[in-house]
Design a protein around this motif. Structure first.
Motif, PDB file in Angstrom:
ATOM      1  N   GLN A 102      44.947  41.933  49.528  1.00 31.12           N
ATOM      2  CA  GLN A 102      44.243  42.746  48.543  1.00 31.12           C
ATOM      3  C   GLN A 102      43.035  41.985  48.015  1.00 31.12           C
ATOM      4  O   GLN A 102      42.992  40.760  48.039  1.00 31.12           O
ATOM      5  CB  GLN A 102      45.176  43.102  47.383  1.00 31.12           C
ATOM      6  N   THR A 103      42.041  42.739  47.543  1.00 34.34           N
ATOM      7  CA  THR A 103      40.904  42.137  46.854  1.00 34.34           C
ATOM      8  C   THR A 103      40.865  42.678  45.439  1.00 34.34           C
ATOM      9  O   THR A 103      41.185  43.845  45.191  1.00 34.34           O
ATOM     10  CB  THR A 103      39.563  42.456  47.552  1.00 34.34           C
ATOM     11  N   ALA A 104      40.482  41.815  44.507  1.00 29.08           N
ATOM     12  CA  ALA A 104      40.392  42.187  43.093  1.00 29.08           C
ATOM     13  C   ALA A 104      38.920  42.173  42.694  1.00 29.08           C
ATOM     14  O   ALA A 104      38.177  41.259  43.076  1.00 29.08           O
ATOM     15  CB  ALA A 104      41.194  41.209  42.247  1.00 29.08           C
ATOM     16  N   GLN A 105      38.515  43.193  41.932  1.00 29.71           N
ATOM     17  CA  GLN A 105      37.123  43.252  41.505  1.00 29.71           C
ATOM     18  C   GLN A 105      36.987  44.005  40.190  1.00 29.71           C
ATOM     19  O   GLN A 105      37.882  44.745  39.781  1.00 29.71           O
ATOM     20  CB  GLN A 105      36.253  43.885  42.579  1.00 29.71           C
ATOM     21  N   LEU A 106      35.859  43.782  39.538  1.00 32.51           N
ATOM     22  CA  LEU A 106      35.485  44.518  38.335  1.00 32.51           C
ATOM     23  C   LEU A 106      34.330  45.438  38.692  1.00 32.51           C
ATOM     24  O   LEU A 106      33.452  45.059  39.474  1.00 32.51           O
ATOM     25  CB  LEU A 106      35.059  43.560  37.216  1.00 32.51           C
ATOM     26  N   VAL A 107      34.320  46.652  38.109  1.00 33.20           N
ATOM     27  CA  VAL A 107      33.251  47.608  38.383  1.00 33.20           C
ATOM     28  C   VAL A 107      32.595  47.988  37.060  1.00 33.20           C
ATOM     29  O   VAL A 107      33.272  48.372  36.095  1.00 33.20           O
ATOM     30  CB  VAL A 107      33.798  48.866  39.097  1.00 33.20           C
ATOM     31  N   PHE A 108      31.245  47.872  37.022  1.00 34.70           N
ATOM     32  CA  PHE A 108      30.472  48.243  35.835  1.00 34.70           C
ATOM     33  C   PHE A 108      29.164  48.885  36.285  1.00 34.70           C
ATOM     34  O   PHE A 108      28.427  48.301  37.082  1.00 34.70           O
ATOM     35  CB  PHE A 108      30.181  47.018  34.962  1.00 34.70           C
ATOM     36  N   ASN A 109      28.890  50.079  35.792  1.00 32.49           N
ATOM     37  CA  ASN A 109      27.652  50.812  36.117  1.00 32.49           C
ATOM     38  C   ASN A 109      27.423  50.918  37.627  1.00 32.49           C
ATOM     39  O   ASN A 109      26.309  50.739  38.110  1.00 32.49           O
ATOM     40  CB  ASN A 109      26.440  50.154  35.457  1.00 32.49           C
ATOM     41  N   GLY A 110      28.507  51.172  38.392  1.00 39.50           N
ATOM     42  CA  GLY A 110      28.387  51.348  39.828  1.00 39.50           C
ATOM     43  C   GLY A 110      28.282  50.065  40.623  1.00 39.50           C
ATOM     44  O   GLY A 110      28.213  50.092  41.847  1.00 39.50           O
ATOM     45  N   ARG A 111      28.283  48.928  39.950  1.00 36.13           N
ATOM     46  CA  ARG A 111      28.189  47.641  40.641  1.00 36.13           C
ATOM     47  C   ARG A 111      29.547  46.960  40.644  1.00 36.13           C
ATOM     48  O   ARG A 111      30.243  46.954  39.622  1.00 36.13           O
ATOM     49  CB  ARG A 111      27.160  46.747  39.957  1.00 36.13           C
ATOM     50  N   SER A 112      29.935  46.372  41.788  1.00 34.08           N
ATOM     51  CA  SER A 112      31.213  45.672  41.910  1.00 34.08           C
ATOM     52  C   SER A 112      30.992  44.171  41.782  1.00 34.08           C
ATOM     53  O   SER A 112      30.062  43.615  42.354  1.00 34.08           O
ATOM     54  CB  SER A 112      31.861  45.975  43.257  1.00 34.08           C
ATOM     55  N   TYR A 113      31.887  43.527  41.039  1.00 32.18           N
ATOM     56  CA  TYR A 113      31.877  42.078  40.870  1.00 32.18           C
ATOM     57  C   TYR A 113      33.192  41.552  41.435  1.00 32.18           C
ATOM     58  O   TYR A 113      34.261  41.783  40.857  1.00 32.18           O
ATOM     59  CB  TYR A 113      31.753  41.699  39.387  1.00 32.18           C
ATOM     60  N   LEU A 114      33.141  40.868  42.586  1.00 32.81           N
ATOM     61  CA  LEU A 114      34.335  40.386  43.270  1.00 32.81           C
ATOM     62  C   LEU A 114      34.935  39.203  42.525  1.00 32.81           C
ATOM     63  O   LEU A 114      34.224  38.254  42.172  1.00 32.81           O
ATOM     64  CB  LEU A 114      33.986  39.987  44.702  1.00 32.81           C
ATOM     65  N   LEU A 115      36.252  39.257  42.269  1.00 30.10           N
ATOM     66  CA  LEU A 115      36.953  38.161  41.605  1.00 30.10           C
ATOM     67  C   LEU A 115      37.450  37.176  42.661  1.00 30.10           C
ATOM     68  O   LEU A 115      38.065  37.572  43.650  1.00 30.10           O
ATOM     69  CB  LEU A 115      38.138  38.695  40.796  1.00 30.10           C
ATOM     70  N   SER A 116      37.196  35.905  42.465  1.00 30.90           N
ATOM     71  CA  SER A 116      37.615  34.865  43.404  1.00 30.90           C
ATOM     72  C   SER A 116      39.046  34.442  43.120  1.00 30.90           C
ATOM     73  O   SER A 116      39.549  34.627  42.006  1.00 30.90           O
ATOM     74  CB  SER A 116      36.714  33.633  43.269  1.00 30.90           C
TER      75      SER A 116
END
Length: 199
Positions: free
Chosen positions: A94-108
């Motif tokens: 699985q991959t974990a990420q944050l989404v804000f204003n249509g942009r994804s920020y991948l969590l390491s």
């Protein structure tokens, strides 16, 4: 997720409490009298993820066996002793990420410091927002991989004096909140969505 209605024994305020991370116990603070309440929930079992396909029978007696293929899917085939066996499928990575204003920020994997984008910010993930109520180093999210390939993602406050909440529940200074797919994390006035995706 379960919702339990409780009454504060101190001031009789009625509260609806969610166990958004499938906790068995949860401590909350009464918003009226600030009494700490311990709320208990029923334990829930996670559903088994499995894909089923039919394989060519092995052996001569026609008995069947459910086992796990190298890809992690559940398979049906013959065996030699006539017994039937079920082996659950491991989760995919699985991959974990944050989404804000249509942009994804991948969590390491490991420790991620989340904060507002700024020239002086040292956050590993900087959210591009003009919100001054979001600190430059606002919260910490730790990502680890379990044996079945699933991600365990835990949020806690970092070096900030501004509010953090998960699905409306305020995160206190020493709280550690396990995130699940779809959680809304509010940092200051900025809301990001936590996403957990199968690869």
């Amino acid at each position: 997720m379960q919702i339990k209605r409780v009454k504060c024994p101190n001031c009789n305020t009625v509260l609806d409490v969610k166990n958004t991370n499938s906790e068995v116990e949860k401590r909350i603070k009464c918003p009226k009298c600030k009494t700490i309440l311990l709320v208990k929930f029923k334990a829930q079992q996670e559903p088994i993820e499995a894909h089923t396909f039919i394989a060519v029978p092995r052996g001569n007696d026609g008995a069947t066996q459910l086992g796990t293929s190298p890809e992690g899917a559940t398979q049906l085939g013959g065996n030699n002793n006539g017994s039937t066996q079920l082996v659950s499928s491991p989760r995919k990575n699985q991959t974990a990420q944050l989404v804000f204003n249509g942009r994804s920020y991948l969590l390491s994997e490991g420790r991620n410091i989340i904060g507002r984008k700024a020239h002086t910010s040292t956050a590993s993930i900087q959210i591009d927002t003009p919100d001054r109520y979001m600190s430059r180093q606002h919260c910490c999210i730790v990502v680890s991989t379990l044996a079945d390939g699933a991600k365990k993602v835990v949020l806690s406050n970092y070096q900030n004096k501004n509010q953090t909440s998960v699905d409306g529940q305020e995160v206190e200074q020493n709280d550690e909140i396990r995130l699940i797919d779809g959680n809304h994390i509010k940092m200051g006035e900025t809301i990001v969505v936590f996403k957990l995706l199968n690869q």
